[in-house]
Scaffold this active site. Sequence first.
Site, mmCIF file in Angstrom:
data_model
loop_
_atom_site.group_PDB
_atom_site.id
_atom_site.type_symbol
_atom_site.label_atom_id
_atom_site.label_comp_id
_atom_site.label_asym_id
_atom_site.label_seq_id
_atom_site.Cartn_x
_atom_site.Cartn_y
_atom_site.Cartn_z
ATOM 1 N N LYS A 15 -3.771 -8.116 -14.697
ATOM 2 C CA LYS A 15 -4.618 -7.175 -15.460
ATOM 3 C C LYS A 15 -4.092 -5.756 -15.324
ATOM 4 O O LYS A 15 -3.353 -5.425 -14.399
ATOM 5 C CB LYS A 15 -6.067 -7.231 -14.957
ATOM 6 C CG LYS A 15 -6.288 -6.893 -13.472
ATOM 7 C CD LYS A 15 -6.371 -5.431 -13.125
ATOM 8 C CE LYS A 15 -6.374 -5.168 -11.636
ATOM 9 N NZ LYS A 15 -6.151 -3.781 -11.261
ATOM 10 N N ASP A 142 -11.273 -7.970 -7.695
ATOM 11 C CA ASP A 142 -10.662 -8.286 -8.991
ATOM 12 C C ASP A 142 -10.622 -9.785 -9.293
ATOM 13 O O ASP A 142 -10.203 -10.184 -10.382
ATOM 14 C CB ASP A 142 -9.204 -7.783 -9.031
ATOM 15 C CG ASP A 142 -9.117 -6.277 -8.940
ATOM 16 O OD1 ASP A 142 -10.135 -5.605 -9.195
ATOM 17 O OD2 ASP A 142 -8.019 -5.779 -8.599
HETATM 18 O O1 C5P Z 1 -10.919 -5.829 -3.725
HETATM 19 P P1 C5P Z 1 -9.959 -5.848 -2.591
HETATM 20 O O2 C5P Z 1 -10.513 -6.592 -1.415
HETATM 21 O O3 C5P Z 1 -8.595 -6.237 -2.968
HETATM 22 O O4 C5P Z 1 -9.851 -4.328 -2.111
HETATM 23 C C1 C5P Z 1 -9.055 -3.972 -1.010
HETATM 24 C C2 C5P Z 1 -9.580 -2.680 -0.391
HETATM 25 O O5 C5P Z 1 -9.551 -1.631 -1.364
HETATM 26 C C3 C5P Z 1 -11.018 -2.721 0.070
HETATM 27 O O6 C5P Z 1 -11.113 -3.257 1.368
HETATM 28 C C4 C5P Z 1 -11.370 -1.231 0.047
HETATM 29 O O7 C5P Z 1 -10.797 -0.553 1.143
HETATM 30 C C5 C5P Z 1 -10.651 -0.756 -1.192
HETATM 31 N N1 C5P Z 1 -11.544 -0.843 -2.372
HETATM 32 C C6 C5P Z 1 -12.545 0.096 -2.500
HETATM 33 N N2 C5P Z 1 -13.407 0.028 -3.574
HETATM 34 C C7 C5P Z 1 -13.262 -0.934 -4.514
HETATM 35 C C8 C5P Z 1 -12.227 -1.894 -4.415
HETATM 36 C C9 C5P Z 1 -11.376 -1.813 -3.324
HETATM 37 O O8 C5P Z 1 -12.683 1.004 -1.654
HETATM 38 N N3 C5P Z 1 -14.118 -0.974 -5.540
#
Ligand code: C5P
Length: 308
Positions: A15, A142
Amino acid sequence: MALPLQRVVVRAPGKINLSLMVGAVDDRGYHSLATVFQAVDLYETVTATRAEELSLRMSSDVPGELPLDGSNLALRAAELLRQECGVDHGAALHVHKQVPIAGGMGGGSADAAATLVALDRLWGTHLGAERLRRLGAQLGADVPFAMLGHTALGRGNGADLTTVLTHGEWTWLLAVPGGHLSTPAVFRRFDEIALAAGRSLAEHPQLDERQLQALSGANIELLADTLHNDLQIAAFALHPGLEPVVEAAERLGAQAALVSGSGPTVAVLVEDEAQARSIGAGLMRDSLVETCLVARGSAPGASVLEES
Ligand code: C5P
């Protein structure tokens, strides 16, 4: 009675974020977002074959390496489904990658999404789309979008999705500079920049509504005008090679260019494939990027290609 399946092949798309508005941090440590995701036709393909143990192999059309240990999102997806359903089945997983690795295009999330859908069928756990999406959200913000695909508005931490009406097809040049960016590090730098500027972050960040009009009306100029990523400034600060790519793409005639998600892949909006190739050649000639890929959006979410 139907025989159990031996092999299931599922693909899920990468994406880009057409908008990424970042707000304040919630009590789980996630930033509240208003984002527009668009799935593109670069896919991660997961083949799950019945086996005693859980194992993982990878192959790739894109440069870079991924861990094959317990931190890998495909393996974590398999473990999570086992836990959720109280089963102890194994599977030999093979992941074939087309999405740039650690590039801000959700490749790892697509691996997790495709693995959940494939194993739910192989193991006969039949959780259904909604429960699989909720399970996926535990692995990454995601992952639910990689299951849904097309173009969608994401709220909350990005996992609360509403499909957006779109008309026509969009062509993207994906310019991949060397180096990786860590998503948490980019969000941290974003917070530091906001703090230093004395800017308080909205609890519910807002989208530019004109972007939704651009998408439903197939209006490329309006889409170019509304592409926006709040994280871009943080990605520029952490990766000095990035801003020159965005500038050069626009100088070479692109409608617009922006960092995808937390980067470092740059998504360049172009009129057609010929323009994508000419801008890609310019970026490569100036050694600004390592790889260029051409992709189209929107693309469907996780779908079963074969089962037997
Ligand atoms: O979604 P994902 O687990 O891949 O995200 C990795 C990190 O990115 C999260 O642990 C956080 O530190 C940061 N993040 C965030 N806010 C979001 C998505 C990700 O702070 N909406």
